[in-house]
Scaffold this active site. Structure first.
Site, PDB file in Angstrom:
ATOM      1  N   GLY A 337       0.828  -1.196   0.000  1.00 36.50           N
ATOM      2  CA  GLY A 337       0.000   0.000   0.000  1.00 36.50           C
ATOM      3  C   GLY A 337       0.860   1.241   0.000  1.00 36.50           C
ATOM      4  O   GLY A 337       2.045   1.190   0.346  1.00 36.50           O
ATOM      5  N   MET A 338       0.267   2.341  -0.442  1.00 35.79           N
ATOM      6  CA  MET A 338       0.963   3.629  -0.429  1.00 35.79           C
ATOM      7  C   MET A 338      -0.045   4.678   0.047  1.00 35.79           C
ATOM      8  O   MET A 338      -1.142   4.792  -0.505  1.00 35.79           O
ATOM      9  CB  MET A 338       1.501   3.937  -1.827  1.00 35.79           C
ATOM     10  CG  MET A 338       2.168   5.305  -1.930  1.00 35.79           C
ATOM     11  SD  MET A 338       3.660   5.422  -0.892  1.00 35.79           S
ATOM     12  CE  MET A 338       3.611   7.155  -0.429  1.00 35.79           C
ATOM     13  N   GLU A 339       0.388   5.434   1.055  1.00 35.62           N
ATOM     14  CA  GLU A 339      -0.518   6.328   1.774  1.00 35.62           C
ATOM     15  C   GLU A 339      -0.798   7.642   1.061  1.00 35.62           C
ATOM     16  O   GLU A 339      -0.799   8.706   1.691  1.00 35.62           O
ATOM     17  CB  GLU A 339       0.081   6.603   3.156  1.00 35.62           C
ATOM     18  CG  GLU A 339       1.412   7.403   3.170  1.00 35.62           C
ATOM     19  CD  GLU A 339       2.674   6.558   3.071  1.00 35.62           C
ATOM     20  OE1 GLU A 339       2.622   5.461   2.498  1.00 35.62           O
ATOM     21  OE2 GLU A 339       3.718   7.007   3.573  1.00 35.62           O
ATOM     22  N   HIS A 363      -2.888   0.475   8.345  1.00 37.17           N
ATOM     23  CA  HIS A 363      -1.556   1.060   8.224  1.00 37.17           C
ATOM     24  C   HIS A 363      -1.585   2.327   7.354  1.00 37.17           C
ATOM     25  O   HIS A 363      -1.126   3.395   7.779  1.00 37.17           O
ATOM     26  CB  HIS A 363      -0.590   0.027   7.631  1.00 37.17           C
ATOM     27  CG  HIS A 363       0.806   0.537   7.444  1.00 37.17           C
ATOM     28  ND1 HIS A 363       1.798   0.341   8.376  1.00 37.17           N
ATOM     29  CD2 HIS A 363       1.368   1.266   6.446  1.00 37.17           C
ATOM     30  CE1 HIS A 363       2.915   0.921   7.950  1.00 37.17           C
ATOM     31  NE2 HIS A 363       2.678   1.485   6.786  1.00 37.17           N
ATOM     32  N   GLU A 364      -2.135   2.210   6.166  1.00 41.15           N
ATOM     33  CA  GLU A 364      -2.122   3.376   5.262  1.00 41.15           C
ATOM     34  C   GLU A 364      -3.000   4.498   5.815  1.00 41.15           C
ATOM     35  O   GLU A 364      -2.666   5.674   5.695  1.00 41.15           O
ATOM     36  CB  GLU A 364      -2.550   2.975   3.846  1.00 41.15           C
ATOM     37  CG  GLU A 364      -1.742   1.838   3.212  1.00 41.15           C
ATOM     38  CD  GLU A 364      -0.222   1.976   3.310  1.00 41.15           C
ATOM     39  OE1 GLU A 364       0.272   3.116   3.451  1.00 41.15           O
ATOM     40  OE2 GLU A 364       0.473   0.939   3.271  1.00 41.15           O
ATOM     41  N   HIS A 367      -1.167   6.515   8.378  1.00 40.03           N
ATOM     42  CA  HIS A 367      -0.257   7.513   7.821  1.00 40.03           C
ATOM     43  C   HIS A 367      -0.928   8.894   7.699  1.00 40.03           C
ATOM     44  O   HIS A 367      -0.230   9.898   7.545  1.00 40.03           O
ATOM     45  CB  HIS A 367       0.231   7.079   6.437  1.00 40.03           C
ATOM     46  CG  HIS A 367       1.465   6.211   6.451  1.00 40.03           C
ATOM     47  ND1 HIS A 367       2.638   6.587   7.059  1.00 40.03           N
ATOM     48  CD2 HIS A 367       1.704   4.991   5.900  1.00 40.03           C
ATOM     49  CE1 HIS A 367       3.551   5.633   6.873  1.00 40.03           C
ATOM     50  NE2 HIS A 367       3.006   4.647   6.186  1.00 40.03           N
ATOM     51  N   GLU A 386       7.330   5.507   9.451  1.00 36.97           N
ATOM     52  CA  GLU A 386       6.869   4.115   9.440  1.00 36.97           C
ATOM     53  C   GLU A 386       6.764   3.477  10.825  1.00 36.97           C
ATOM     54  O   GLU A 386       5.839   2.710  11.086  1.00 36.97           O
ATOM     55  CB  GLU A 386       7.753   3.273   8.516  1.00 36.97           C
ATOM     56  CG  GLU A 386       7.714   3.705   7.048  1.00 36.97           C
ATOM     57  CD  GLU A 386       6.338   3.616   6.394  1.00 36.97           C
ATOM     58  OE1 GLU A 386       5.445   2.939   6.954  1.00 36.97           O
ATOM     59  OE2 GLU A 386       6.151   4.240   5.332  1.00 36.97           O
ATOM     60  N   ASP A 443      15.919   4.098  -0.841  1.00 42.22           N
ATOM     61  CA  ASP A 443      15.259   2.798  -0.722  1.00 42.22           C
ATOM     62  C   ASP A 443      16.205   1.728  -0.192  1.00 42.22           C
ATOM     63  O   ASP A 443      15.790   0.763   0.435  1.00 42.22           O
ATOM     64  CB  ASP A 443      14.731   2.337  -2.079  1.00 42.22           C
ATOM     65  CG  ASP A 443      13.594   3.208  -2.583  1.00 42.22           C
ATOM     66  OD1 ASP A 443      13.100   4.030  -1.800  1.00 42.22           O
ATOM     67  OD2 ASP A 443      13.220   3.053  -3.750  1.00 42.22           O
ATOM     68  N   TYR A 451      10.315   0.205  10.549  1.00 41.78           N
ATOM     69  CA  TYR A 451       8.946  -0.184  10.872  1.00 41.78           C
ATOM     70  C   TYR A 451       8.861  -0.807  12.263  1.00 41.78           C
ATOM     71  O   TYR A 451       8.072  -0.381  13.112  1.00 41.78           O
ATOM     72  CB  TYR A 451       8.433  -1.213   9.860  1.00 41.78           C
ATOM     73  CG  TYR A 451       8.146  -0.662   8.482  1.00 41.78           C
ATOM     74  CD1 TYR A 451       9.174  -0.426   7.579  1.00 41.78           C
ATOM     75  CD2 TYR A 451       6.845  -0.401   8.067  1.00 41.78           C
ATOM     76  CE1 TYR A 451       8.900   0.055   6.305  1.00 41.78           C
ATOM     77  CE2 TYR A 451       6.567   0.077   6.791  1.00 41.78           C
ATOM     78  CZ  TYR A 451       7.597   0.307   5.919  1.00 41.78           C
ATOM     79  OH  TYR A 451       7.333   0.785   4.664  1.00 41.78           O
TER      80      TYR A 451
HETATM   81  N1  BES Z   1       4.952   4.289   2.578  1.00 38.15           N
HETATM   82  C1  BES Z   1       5.052   2.883   2.524  1.00 38.15           C
HETATM   83  C2  BES Z   1       5.517   2.382   1.179  1.00 38.15           C
HETATM   84  C3  BES Z   1       6.885   2.876   0.737  1.00 38.15           C
HETATM   85  C4  BES Z   1       7.905   3.091   1.638  1.00 38.15           C
HETATM   86  C5  BES Z   1       7.116   3.116  -0.588  1.00 38.15           C
HETATM   87  C6  BES Z   1       9.134   3.554   1.208  1.00 38.15           C
HETATM   88  C7  BES Z   1       8.344   3.578  -1.021  1.00 38.15           C
HETATM   89  C8  BES Z   1       9.355   3.805  -0.123  1.00 38.15           C
HETATM   90  C9  BES Z   1       3.729   2.225   2.891  1.00 38.15           C
HETATM   91  O1  BES Z   1       3.010   2.892   3.879  1.00 38.15           O
HETATM   92  C10 BES Z   1       4.023   0.873   3.478  1.00 38.15           C
HETATM   93  O2  BES Z   1       4.661   0.816   4.486  1.00 38.15           O
HETATM   94  N2  BES Z   1       3.544  -0.179   2.836  1.00 38.15           N
HETATM   95  C11 BES Z   1       3.672  -1.525   3.296  1.00 38.15           C
HETATM   96  C12 BES Z   1       2.421  -1.872   4.044  1.00 38.15           C
HETATM   97  C13 BES Z   1       2.587  -2.680   5.258  1.00 38.15           C
HETATM   98  C14 BES Z   1       3.631  -2.253   6.208  1.00 38.15           C
HETATM   99  C15 BES Z   1       1.250  -2.833   5.953  1.00 38.15           C
HETATM  100  C16 BES Z   1       3.829  -2.440   2.106  1.00 38.15           C
HETATM  101  O3  BES Z   1       3.703  -1.948   0.968  1.00 38.15           O
HETATM  102  O4  BES Z   1       4.074  -3.617   2.256  1.00 38.15           O
HETATM  103 ZN    ZN Z   2       3.893   2.756   5.779  1.00 43.44          ZN
END
Ligand code: BES
Ligand code: ZN
Length: 674
Positions: A337-339, A363-364, A367, A386, A443, A451
Site C-alpha cells: 500500500g501507499m498512503e 496502516h495506510e 499515515h 513508518e 530505498d 517499521y
Molecule cells: N509508505 C510505505 C511504502 C513505501 C515506503 C514506498 C518507502 C516507497 C518507499 C507504505 O506505507 C508501506 O509501508 N507499505 C507496506 C504496508 C505494510 C507495512 C502494511 C507495504 O507496501 O508492504
Molecule cells: Zn507505511
C-alpha cells in the site's frame, strides 16, 4: 528498487538471504547516460555571473542549506536526496496541467510553481530525473507575466537525477515549467490492457515515494517542503483519472479531470492513476475505486474502513483530509500500500476474500497522522513515518479486532525484525533507527528496522509511561506538528521536554540506545500470544511426525497460517510437503501471503508439483515483498536461476520499473549459491 526495502520485500524467513550482496551495483542502474548539461540560457551581460555560478553548481551534490521556513522542518535538516534549496526559496503551491499520452507513454504538460513570498534567491533549484524540459517562463509580480526564464539542467547524479536551475528575481511569484516525462520514468507504470482485470483498457499509476516524484513532476522533491496543489489532467474519454486529492466519482464525458489538494503535502505524496475505474461508497467518508471487475470484491473486503477511521480519530484526533478512499490497483503495483493522501493506493493481493489482510488499510490510514500530517524531514528519519505508523496501525487493529489479534500482528513483526537484523548483522549501521543514506538510493537503507524497531520503541515508551499518558502525548504531538516535517533530533527534543521531562521515565528508557545504536535493544518489550502458542504446539507435533490431517487447525486465519508456515523446518522431504499440501491446499491458496510463504518452502526444497503455481505467481504479481525473496531463493541454485531467468524474461515487461530494477539486480548478479 530497494533490494533492501525489506518491510516491503521480505516475506518470511527467506528474508535471511543477504539482500546486501549486490548493493554496489545499484549505482550502475541509475548511472546510465549522464548527458551534458542542456544549457537553455539566453545569456545577457548581467547573467554571465549567474551562469558561472551555475556551471560550478550543476552536477554538484545537493547543498547543505535545507531551511527552516514555516511549513518546513522544525529544525533545519539537510536533505541529501534533493538538489532543492528551500531555505532560500520554497514552493508553496503547484499547478499541474498534464496530458496523458498512452500511445507514447509520456506525460506532457506544465508545472506552475508558486513561490512563497519573501524569498531572496535569484535562482530556484528543482529536482528532475528523466524529464525533458522544453521551456521555462515566470510571472514576476510587477505585472510581467510569462517572462522567458533562463534555465539549466545539471549533470546526472545517480539516483538523484539532474538539478533544474531557473533564474528568478526576488519579485518572481510563479515559475512555469513546460516539460514531458519519458517512457522509462521510474515513478510511472504504463500497463497494457492485458495487465488489467478488464483486459480492455490501458492503465497508469505513479509511485513517488521516496524520490521518484521528480521523474514525473519537476519539484522540490524533499519531504521537508510542503505545498498545496491543483491539477488538470487529460485522459482518453473512456478512462477515469484520480489523484492524491479531491476526486471524481464518475467519469467525465471529455476525459478532462480537475483536482484540488487544499492541504499542503510533501512531493512524495503526489500521485496519479488512470484507468477504467468505478467508485463504490463504503460509508459517509470513505469508498473504493477499482476496475469494475474488482470493485464489488474490494468494497466487501474493506467494510471495516469506517470503523478504522473512527478508532483512529478517537485515539489521535480528527482526520484532517476530508475523505479517505482506497484505490485497488492491478497486481503489478510494487507495494502493499501507499498512503497517498485522500486516496490510499493498494495491491489487489490483500483481497483475500475473508477480510484477513486489512491491517494494511489500518496502516495506510494511520499515515494520515504519522507521515502525511507529521512528516519525516529527510529519508534518514524514515522511522518517524513508518515506526509511528506501525504503532498506530496496531492500536487501530486492537480497537477494531481486539488485543489478541493485534498481538499476533506484533509478533509477526517481531519475527520480521529479528530476521532483518540477523540478515544485516547486529552491528550494521542500517539497523539503527536514524539512517545515514548519503550517497545511496534511500530505498536501499529502508527496512523492517524503521517499521518494527520504531514500533517497539513506541511500545516501550507506552509501557513505561502508561497508555493514558502516552496516548495524550501522541495526540498532542500530531496537533502540535500538524503539516510540518520533523527530524529525529526534533522528535527527541520534543520527547525529552514533554513526556520524558519526568526524570524517572527519562532514565528508564534508553533513548540513546534505541535510536542511535544498532541491533536489538536490551529493553525489547515482551509479547505473548496464546493463539500463536497453540499454533506452535501443532507445528511441534507435525515436525515430530504427526500427519497434517491430525493437526488441530480449525478456525485458523491467515495469521495463524503464517506463523505455521514460518515455523516449518528449512529442509523438508517431498512426501512431507505433499502431506501438507494435500491436507491444507497451500498451492491452491487464493491468499497471496499464505501462498508466498508456502512457495518459499517449495523453492527451498525443489517441490516440483507446485512449480506451475510458482510460475503463475511470479508472472501474475508485481509486489516486491513477494517477488524479491522468491527470486533470491531461486537464484541460489543453478537450476533455480535458470528457471528464474526463463520466467523473468516473460514477466519483466509486466513489472513496475521499481520491481524490474530490483529483480534485474538479483538475477544479474547473484551467481549460483550466492
Ligand atoms: N509508505 C510505505 C511504502 C513505501 C515506503 C514506498 C518507502 C516507497 C518507499 C507504505 O506505507 C508501506 O509501508 N507499505 C507496506 C504496508 C505494510 C507495512 C502494511 C507495504 O507496501 O508492504
Ligand atoms: Zn507505511
Amino acid at each position: 528498487m530497494p533490494a533492501s526495502l525489506s518491510k516491503l520485500t521480505d516475506s518470511t524467513r527467506s528474508s535471511r538471504s543477504s539482500l546486501m550482496t549486490c548493493r554496489s551495483l545499484r549505482g550502475l542502474r541509475s548511472r546510465r547516460g549522464a548527458p551534458l548539461p542542456g544549457w537553455g540560457w539566453r545569456v545577457g551581460a548581467g547573467e554571465l555571473l549567474a551562469l558561472a555560478t551555475l556551471i560550478l553548481l550543476s552536477g554538484c551534490a545537493p547543498r547543505d542549506d535545507g531551511g527552516s521556513d514555516a511549513g518546513m522542518a522544525a529544525a533545519s535538516a539537510r536533505d541529501v536526496h534533493s538538489f532543492a534549496r528551500p531555505g532560500q526559496v520554497a514552493v508553496e503551491h503547484l499547478g499541474l496541467n498534464l496530458e496523458v499520452d498512452f500511445e507514447r507513454r509520456i506525460l506532457i504538460g506544465r508545472a506552475s510553481l508558486r513561490l512563497r513570498a519573501g524569498g531572496v534567491a535569484d535562482e530556484l533549484v528543482l529536482d528532475t530525473r528523466d524529464l525533458d524540459v522544453e521551456r521555462v517562463t515566470r510571472d514576476d509580480g510587477d505585472g510581467a507575466m510569462g517572462v522567458e526564464a533562463d534555465f539549466a539542467l545539471g549533470d546526472e547524479v545517480p539516483f538523484l537525477g539532474r538539478p533544474l536551475t531557473i533564474a528568478i528575481t526576488p519579485a518572481t511569484e510563479v515559475v512555469h515549467v513546460d516539460y514531458r516525462s519519458r517512457p522509462a520514468a521510474a515513478a510511472v507504470q504504463w500497463l497494457a490492457p492485458e495487465q488489467t482485470a478488464g483486459k480492455r483498457h490501458p492503465f497508469l499509476f505513479t509511485q513517488s515515494q521516496a524520490i521518484l516524484a521528480r521523474t514525473w513532476v519537476p519539484c522540490q522533491d524533499t519531504p521537508a517542503v510542503r505545498f498545496t496543489y491543483d491539477a488538470t489532467v487529460r485522459v482518453p474519454a473512456e478512462l477515469m483519472a484520480v489523484m492524491s486529492a479531491e476526486n471524481p466519482t464518475e467519469k467525465t464525458a471529455d476525459g478532462v479531470y480537475r483536482f484540488r489538494m487544499p492541504q499542503p503535502i510533501p512531493s512524495y505524496l503526489l500521485a496519479l492513476a488512470v484507468g477504467d475505474l468505478e467508485f463504490r461508497s463504503l460509508g459517509s467518508q470513505s469508498g473504493v475505486y477499482a476496475e469494475p471487475e474488482v470493485v464489488e470484491r474490494a468494497a466487501w473486503e474493506f467494510a471495516a474502513t469506517e470503523d478504522m477511521i473512527a478508532a483512529a480519530e478517537k485515539l489521535y484526533g480528527p482526520y484532517r483530509w476530508g475523505r479517505y478512499d482506497i484505490l485497488v490497483l492491478p497486481p503489478s503495483f510494487p507495494f502493499g500500500g501507499m498512503e497517498n493522501p485522500r486516496l490510499t493506493f493498494a495491491t489487489p493481493t490483500i483481497l483475500a476474500g475473508d477480510r484477513s489482510l486489512v491491517a494494511l488499510v489500518a496502516h495506510e490510514l494511520a499515515h494520515s497522522w504519522s507521515g502525511n500530517l507529521v512528516t519525516n524531514a529527510t529519508w534518514n528519519d524514515f522511522w518517524l513515518n513508518e515506526g509511528f505508523t506501525v504503532y498506530l496501525e496496531r492500536r487501530i487493529m486492537e480497537e477494531v479486532y481486539g488485543k489478541p489479534y493485534a498481538e499476533m500482528l506484533a509478533l509477526l513483526g517481531r519475527q520480521d525484525l529479528e530476521a532483518t537484523i540477523g540478515r544485516l548483522g547486529p552491528a550494521s549501521a542500517d539497523t539503527r533507527l536514524t539512517l545515514d543514506l548519503a550517497g545511496r538510493d534511500p530505498d536501499d537503507g529502508m527496512s523492517d528496522v524503521a517499521y518494527e524497531k520504531g514500533y517497539f520503541l513506541l511500545r516501550r515508551i507506552e509501557e513505561a509511561a502508561g497508555r493514558e499518558r502516552f496516548d495524550a502525548f501522541l495526540r498532542d504531538y500530531f496537533d502540535r506538528y500538524a503539516f510540518r516535517s520533523l527530524t529525529t533530533a526534533d522528535f527527541v527534543d520534543h520527547l525529552r521536554s514533554t513526556l520524558l521531562a519526568d526524570r524517572e521515565l527519562g532514565d528508564e528508557i534508553d533513548l540513546e540506545q534505541w535510536i542511535y545504536r544498532p541491533g536489538i535493544p536490551s529493553s525489547m518489550p515482551v509479547i505473548e500470544s496464546e493463539v500463536f502458542a497453540r499454533v506452535d504446539a501443532q507445528l511441534a507435533a507435525w515436525t515430530g511426525g504427526t500427519a497434517a490431517a491430525e493437526l488441530a487447525t480449525d478456525g485458523w486465519t491467515t495469521h495463524e497460517w503464517l506463523r505455521f508456515l514460518r515455523g516449518l523446518p528449512e529442509e523438508m522431504a517431498a512426501d512431507r510437503l505433499a502431506d501438507l499440501d494435500a491436507t491444507f491446499g497451500f498451492t491452491d491458496s487464493g491468499n497471496a501471503e499464505i501462498l508466498a510463504a508456502w512457495l518459499d518452502h517449495v523453492v527451498a526444497n525443489g517441490y516440483r508439483p507446485a512449480y506451475p503455481a510458482l510460475e503463475r505467481f511470479l508472472t501474475g504479481i508485481g509486489r516486491l515483498k513477494f517477488l524479491d525473496p522468491l527470486y533470491r531463493r531461486l537464484a541460489a541454485t543453478e537450476d533455480g536461476l535458470e528457471m528464474a531467468r526463463r520466467i523473468y524474461t516473460r514477466a519483466r515487461p509486466t513489472y513496475h520499473p521499481l520491481t524490474a530494477a530490483s529483480v534485474d539486480e538479483i538475477l544479474g548478479t547473484l551467481t549460483p549459491g550466492g
